[in-house]
Design a protein around this motif. Structure first.
Motif, PDB file in Angstrom:
ATOM      1  N   ALA A 107      43.950  28.507  48.829  1.00 59.74           N
ATOM      2  CA  ALA A 107      42.679  29.336  49.140  1.00 59.74           C
ATOM      3  C   ALA A 107      41.963  29.025  51.178  1.00 59.74           C
ATOM      4  N   GLU A 120      43.975  31.975  52.734  1.00 54.07           N
ATOM      5  CA  GLU A 120      42.880  33.536  52.700  1.00 54.07           C
ATOM      6  C   GLU A 120      42.499  33.962  53.601  1.00 54.07           C
ATOM      7  N   LEU A 126      38.887  39.605  47.446  1.00 52.88           N
ATOM      8  CA  LEU A 126      39.493  38.486  47.812  1.00 52.88           C
ATOM      9  C   LEU A 126      38.355  37.058  48.200  1.00 52.88           C
ATOM     10  N   SER A 143      36.470  36.047  45.638  1.00 49.05           N
ATOM     11  CA  SER A 143      38.312  34.938  44.501  1.00 49.05           C
ATOM     12  C   SER A 143      37.826  33.616  45.534  1.00 49.05           C
ATOM     13  N   ILE A 144      37.498  33.383  47.162  1.00 43.64           N
ATOM     14  CA  ILE A 144      38.501  32.398  47.549  1.00 43.64           C
ATOM     15  C   ILE A 144      36.552  31.791  47.292  1.00 43.64           C
ATOM     16  N   VAL A 174      36.537  30.013  44.064  1.00 42.09           N
ATOM     17  CA  VAL A 174      37.695  28.279  44.672  1.00 42.09           C
ATOM     18  C   VAL A 174      36.869  27.764  44.950  1.00 42.09           C
ATOM     19  N   ALA A 188      38.813  32.975  37.741  1.00 41.27           N
ATOM     20  CA  ALA A 188      39.291  33.231  39.240  1.00 41.27           C
ATOM     21  C   ALA A 188      40.416  33.658  39.061  1.00 41.27           C
ATOM     22  N   TRP A 203      42.164  37.029  41.295  1.00 36.63           N
ATOM     23  CA  TRP A 203      43.019  36.482  41.695  1.00 36.63           C
ATOM     24  C   TRP A 203      44.126  37.473  41.688  1.00 36.63           C
ATOM     25  N   ALA A 251      45.693  40.705  44.639  1.00 32.47           N
ATOM     26  CA  ALA A 251      47.036  40.349  45.509  1.00 32.47           C
ATOM     27  C   ALA A 251      47.526  41.866  44.524  1.00 32.47           C
ATOM     28  N   ALA A 283      47.565  35.296  47.968  1.00 36.93           N
ATOM     29  CA  ALA A 283      47.060  35.670  46.650  1.00 36.93           C
ATOM     30  C   ALA A 283      48.028  35.546  45.427  1.00 36.93           C
ATOM     31  N   GLU A 333      47.928  32.252  44.477  1.00 39.42           N
ATOM     32  CA  GLU A 333      47.292  31.130  43.779  1.00 39.42           C
ATOM     33  C   GLU A 333      46.630  31.383  42.831  1.00 39.42           C
ATOM     34  N   TRP A 334      47.282  33.168  42.456  1.00 37.65           N
ATOM     35  CA  TRP A 334      47.674  33.792  40.907  1.00 37.65           C
ATOM     36  C   TRP A 334      48.496  32.691  40.173  1.00 37.65           C
TER      37      TRP A 334
END
Length: 189
Positions: free
Chosen positions: A38, A41, A71, A74-75, A78, A100, A104, A108, A155, A158-159
């Motif tokens: 994260a 990103e 995104l 999402s960061i 996280v 989350a 992600w 992505a 991404a 992380e997913w």
């Protein structure tokens, strides 16, 4: 007086006994990786947002501009999960990890769909041929190819990590046992 529950003896976690539980070590490693992905990103997404500003003309297309916002959300999610996972129950964290992972995955996937850059075409000598007829062929966008591919890669990573964590948490929360002699259509004869 209510009867005592048959619960495993809880011991205080210390530095010396932390390493005795593979589950603790895996959770610590997973949360550390989630945080590090994260942070990386965040650097890439914030660079793209700072570079492009609020004008749509500074982005390859509108979809790419808006997915950078997803995104970024999402960061932030996280980061909040990394702070709160020490205090929240495992079931609640499993819900947030799944949420989350969805964000992600969407980030992505839409980044992959909205941008034609892939790791194998960032070194093309003539982007006018590879990306003919698109704004992505312009030098101001093509110069960002490796950064955009890195955004996609982080991404997806992380997913994948969050999906694995979710299934690990579900396995930790629930006890799955095999029931002998069961079939889809009734008892075995």
């Amino acid at each position: 007086m209510p009867p005592k529950k048959d619960v495993e003896k809880e011991t205080k976690v210390t530095v010396t006994n932390f390493w005795h539980s593979p589950r603790r070590v895996l959770y610590a490693a997973a949360w550390t990786l989630v945080f590090c992905f994260a942070v990386a990103e965040l650097g890439l997404v914030s660079q793209q947002l700072h570079r492009g500003g609020n004008d749509i003309e500074n982005y390859g297309n509108m979809m790419f501009k808006h997915i950078l916002g997803i995104l970024l959300f999402s960061i932030i999610l996280v980061f909040l999960m990394c702070i709160g996972h020490f205090y929240a129950p495992l079931g609640l964290m499993a819900f947030f990890v799944l949420s989350a992972a969805v964000f992600w995955g969407v980030g992505a996937g839409v980044t992959f769909q909205s941008c034609p850059y892939r790791v194998f075409n960032c070194g093309d000598s003539d982007p006018q041929i590879t990306f003919a007829g698109t704004r992505w062929a312009e030098e101001r966008f093509f110069s960002q190819c490796s950064r955009i591919v890195a955004i996609q890669g982080l991404a997806w990573a992380e997913w994948g990590l969050l999906v694995m964590m979710f299934f690990g948490m579900i396995g930790h929360l629930f006890k799955f046992v095999v029931r002998p002699g069961t079939t889809f259509y009734g008892p075995m004869v």
